[in-house]
Scaffold this motif. Sequence first.
Motif, PDB file in Angstrom:
ATOM      1  N   GLU A 212       1.800  17.345 -55.697  1.00 57.06           N
ATOM      2  CA  GLU A 212       0.631  17.569 -55.301  1.00 57.06           C
ATOM      3  C   GLU A 212       0.003  18.586 -56.314  1.00 57.06           C
ATOM      4  O   GLU A 212       0.376  19.042 -57.480  1.00 57.06           O
ATOM      5  CB  GLU A 212       0.694  18.264 -53.758  1.00 57.06           C
ATOM      6  CG  GLU A 212       1.077  17.126 -52.997  1.00 57.06           C
ATOM      7  CD  GLU A 212       1.189  17.601 -51.388  1.00 57.06           C
ATOM      8  OE1 GLU A 212       1.013  18.879 -51.149  1.00 57.06           O
ATOM      9  OE2 GLU A 212       1.527  16.885 -50.582  1.00 57.06           O
TER      10      GLU A 212
ATOM     11  N   PRO B  91       4.964  20.532 -52.932  1.00 55.18           N
ATOM     12  CA  PRO B  91       6.380  19.832 -53.290  1.00 55.18           C
ATOM     13  C   PRO B  91       6.369  19.099 -54.483  1.00 55.18           C
ATOM     14  O   PRO B  91       5.593  18.367 -54.753  1.00 55.18           O
ATOM     15  CB  PRO B  91       6.329  18.998 -51.956  1.00 55.18           C
ATOM     16  CG  PRO B  91       5.254  19.576 -50.957  1.00 55.18           C
ATOM     17  CD  PRO B  91       4.327  20.080 -52.082  1.00 55.18           C
TER      18      PRO B  91
ATOM     19  N   THR C  36       8.009  18.119 -44.638  1.00 53.56           N
ATOM     20  CA  THR C  36       7.245  17.994 -46.001  1.00 53.56           C
ATOM     21  C   THR C  36       6.508  16.857 -46.273  1.00 53.56           C
ATOM     22  O   THR C  36       7.132  15.771 -46.176  1.00 53.56           O
ATOM     23  CB  THR C  36       8.028  18.507 -46.941  1.00 53.56           C
ATOM     24  OG1 THR C  36       8.565  20.020 -46.774  1.00 53.56           O
ATOM     25  CG2 THR C  36       7.178  18.740 -48.264  1.00 53.56           C
TER      26      THR C  36
ATOM     27  N   LEU D 225       4.440  14.610 -48.884  1.00 46.06           N
ATOM     28  CA  LEU D 225       4.303  14.305 -50.340  1.00 46.06           C
ATOM     29  C   LEU D 225       2.844  13.460 -50.527  1.00 46.06           C
ATOM     30  O   LEU D 225       2.667  13.209 -49.550  1.00 46.06           O
ATOM     31  CB  LEU D 225       5.406  13.658 -51.015  1.00 46.06           C
ATOM     32  CG  LEU D 225       6.867  14.453 -50.703  1.00 46.06           C
ATOM     33  CD1 LEU D 225       7.896  13.539 -51.347  1.00 46.06           C
ATOM     34  CD2 LEU D 225       6.649  15.668 -51.656  1.00 46.06           C
TER      35      LEU D 225
END
Length: 518
Positions: free
Chosen positions: A6, A13, A37, A39
């Motif tokens: 990112e 991440p 999390t 992505l």
Amino acid sequence: MTRLIESDRQQAPLILRINERDNVAIVANDGGLPAGTALDNGLQLTEWVPQGHKVALQDIAIEESIIRYGVAIGYARQPLAQGCWVHEGVMEMPASPTLDNLPMATAVLPEQSPLEGHTFMGYRNADGSTGTRNILGITTTVQCVASVLEHAVERIRREVLAEYPNVDDVVALNHTYGCGVAIDAPDAPIPIRTVRNLARNPNLGGQTMVVSLGCEKLQPDRLLSGEGFEQSDAEQWVVRLQEHEGFGEMLDAIVAMARQKLAVLNERRREPCPLSGLVVGVQCGGSDAFSGVTANPAIGHATDLLVRAGATVLFSEVTEVRDGIHLLTARAANHEVAQQLIDQMAWYDHYLAGGGVDRSANTTPGNKRGGLSNIVEKALGSIVKSGTRPISGVVPPGERVKVQGLNFAATPASDFICGTLQLAAGMNIHMFSTGRGTPYGLAMAPVLKVATRNALAQSWHDLMDINAGQVAMGEASIEEVGQQMFEAIIATASGKPTWTERWGLKNDLALFNPAPVT
């Protein structure tokens, strides 16, 4: 290498995918990534995944291949959902590849022009080799004399060495070889020729000196027979402890002979030498999942540069190339070299089978904590240290390198045995990558340490010479770090000290001795 990342590199991440065929990627973030999390490719982690460990990029069915580096590193023991943690507990390791019907010298490698104009400041030897250091090495014939020699070396360093300012150090070539070894057994020549060729290492300047007990099986005349030694060496430059009265006289005799050798070495000076005088050993220890992503590919690029510049490079560790043997036989310079590679793999398979183990015994708990699930994954990340050039020769354990260029030195993967055998092969400088961290060092050759991760480079800032972790974070390319390594090797060969030298970190020599002990 694909980065799925990112916007904010420091906080976002980050997972690393090596090949477009891969159905797993490794987590790059310090501390790993927690469940949930998200992505930027839409993938969401279903559980916590530690740093360096693999995450499934898609659903993987039971018995389906788990692919990293574009190769199956295992098979799923159970259905694996997209976003889950893929580790050794959910994988079956592939069978060992056979040594039949391998590609033999078939790879068509791109032409690369020679790199000209590079030199380093080294010590020229009478046998045509070149030293990167100027060291007095005192060889031993048997382990019994080790403690006496250590006392003598300590005294030489304390009382004598300052009189010879052009000599870098005095080193005891102690080892664990003893009279219990069946000295005429089929594999007995391996440790004997190792000790013999250690005494011929280019950094020792050809000044042979031996400390013997007197009654041992490995007599000096047997040790110093063959190429590289004059017959007189076995008598003229040997101290036999049993011929002296008392400990003090033993020490005096060793110190007196050392003074003669130091006087010769002290006359040597560094001078410009072509890179053909470099014999660079490459090795990895305390490996992790980043080894094959950052440090080892960069070492591979440096290897290519060194070979193009005329240097000799030794890559090693049989169990850590065994699963990629088809890649090596294809790159062999000719059919003979390809067959030599196969012969060394077959010999080692037999050696392991005799001990009741196979290649899977290689991986350590630290390797696994660092994200390497098995030896297949480890081998694919290790083999890239060899770069892309043709393999010119194969060096059996304990023998000396004979062919210029890229060579496979057949050694165990043990850091200390591998380093010892590379020294015997003629290595005069060492490049060592690590992910978990190790203070490994050698007395006979400078060791450049390469960190695979930024975190290791930062926490061990006074032990790591080069940080390849920049590659994972997009701060430098593999080629840029490889160029940095190439330049560091030249500077180190010319006398610049490494961190291991500054701290005096020197692991013991460790002989590879597959012969029976009676």
